[in-house]
Enzyme design. Sequence first.
Site, PDB file in Angstrom:
ATOM      1  N   HIS A  61       0.828  -1.216   0.000  1.00 56.08           N
ATOM      2  CA  HIS A  61       0.000   0.000   0.000  1.00 56.08           C
ATOM      3  C   HIS A  61       0.863   1.268   0.000  1.00 56.08           C
ATOM      4  O   HIS A  61       0.402   2.324   0.439  1.00 56.08           O
ATOM      5  CB  HIS A  61      -0.949   0.007   1.207  1.00 56.08           C
ATOM      6  CG  HIS A  61      -2.035  -1.042   1.116  1.00 56.08           C
ATOM      7  ND1 HIS A  61      -2.703  -1.541   2.206  1.00 56.08           N
ATOM      8  CD2 HIS A  61      -2.575  -1.670   0.036  1.00 56.08           C
ATOM      9  CE1 HIS A  61      -3.599  -2.450   1.812  1.00 56.08           C
ATOM     10  NE2 HIS A  61      -3.537  -2.549   0.497  1.00 56.08           N
ATOM     11  N   CYS A  67       4.413  23.948  -8.072  1.00 54.21           N
ATOM     12  CA  CYS A  67       3.279  24.402  -8.881  1.00 54.21           C
ATOM     13  C   CYS A  67       2.022  24.678  -8.067  1.00 54.21           C
ATOM     14  O   CYS A  67       0.972  24.977  -8.626  1.00 54.21           O
ATOM     15  CB  CYS A  67       2.975  23.370  -9.977  1.00 54.21           C
ATOM     16  SG  CYS A  67       2.139  21.911  -9.346  1.00 54.21           S
ATOM     17  N   CYS A 114       3.320  15.622  -5.817  1.00 58.10           N
ATOM     18  CA  CYS A 114       2.301  16.543  -6.321  1.00 58.10           C
ATOM     19  C   CYS A 114       1.378  15.783  -7.284  1.00 58.10           C
ATOM     20  O   CYS A 114       1.840  15.058  -8.162  1.00 58.10           O
ATOM     21  CB  CYS A 114       2.966  17.720  -7.033  1.00 58.10           C
ATOM     22  SG  CYS A 114       1.749  18.807  -7.814  1.00 58.10           S
TER      23      CYS A 114
END
Length: 251
Positions: free
Chosen positions: A121, A153, A129
């Site tokens: 997992h 960003c 991001c």
Amino acid sequence: MVNESEIARLARDIRKASRIVALSGAGMSVESGIASFRGPGGLWEKYDPEEYGHINTLRYEPAKAWIMLSDMQREILKAKPNKGHYALAELERMGKLRAIITQNVDGLHHVAGNRDVIEFHGHLQSVSCMDCGHRVPSADIDLDKLPPRCSKCSGPVKPDAVFFGEAIPSDALMRSHREASTCDLMLVIGTSAMVYPAASMPDIAHDAGARVVEINPSETPLTGRISAYIVKGPAGDVLERVVQQLKSLPA
Ligand code: OAD
């Protein structure tokens, strides 16, 4: 009290086996102070997993998802491996343990020294991001300023863990399948065996002829179905004693 004869039985089974794989779950880290998901005080008592742990919540309501994630991060950041993690690292050094398939995202098997760990997992050690993919260590995130944003960003960021609604990374899935289908003993440690596809690994091992043994204070859907037996007790205690017994067996 953990049954002494069960400890001895497991030590003998480990001695006889030549290719052992462990499947670990949240119970493995309970003795490190991290509550299991479905146990008392666990995350899923506080948060609805399908809501807070869903990838769409993270994307569209990041502030909500990060309430839960920051809880998890805080708990994990201060946790240390327990004697069960160290016993598994010792089993690997002894040449007995081939690999660990873990559902845990706390990274504690690595910290304890195991080298072959499949993080089914993912993990919480870094975040990426969701827009540009820029990755940073989780330690760089200010958990008092949520939700975190990408430093490049300003996009929403996501821990490198698997969320509900996401597929298991294909590399982890393939490697786990290979290890499960080629082992001769699978140790199923501290998992409720309720979340798929991780929970199918003991079946894969069993169908390929492996012995499946559980270490867990409570029975699971595998108990009496495919597991040969269950050693009832906390993973740390059981594993430490099993490794001690193993070392005392005549060569
Ligand atoms: P669960 O919380 O479902 O189950 C924990 C298991 O550990 C239970 O069977 C307990 O009886 C057992 N347990 C408790 N204390 C223990 C101890 N000291 N030693 C050994 N066992 C103990 O956790 P998982 O089975 O790991 O997925 O949950 C599977 C997945 O469900 C997680 O990876 C997570 C969750 O939703 C995702 O986040 C994708």
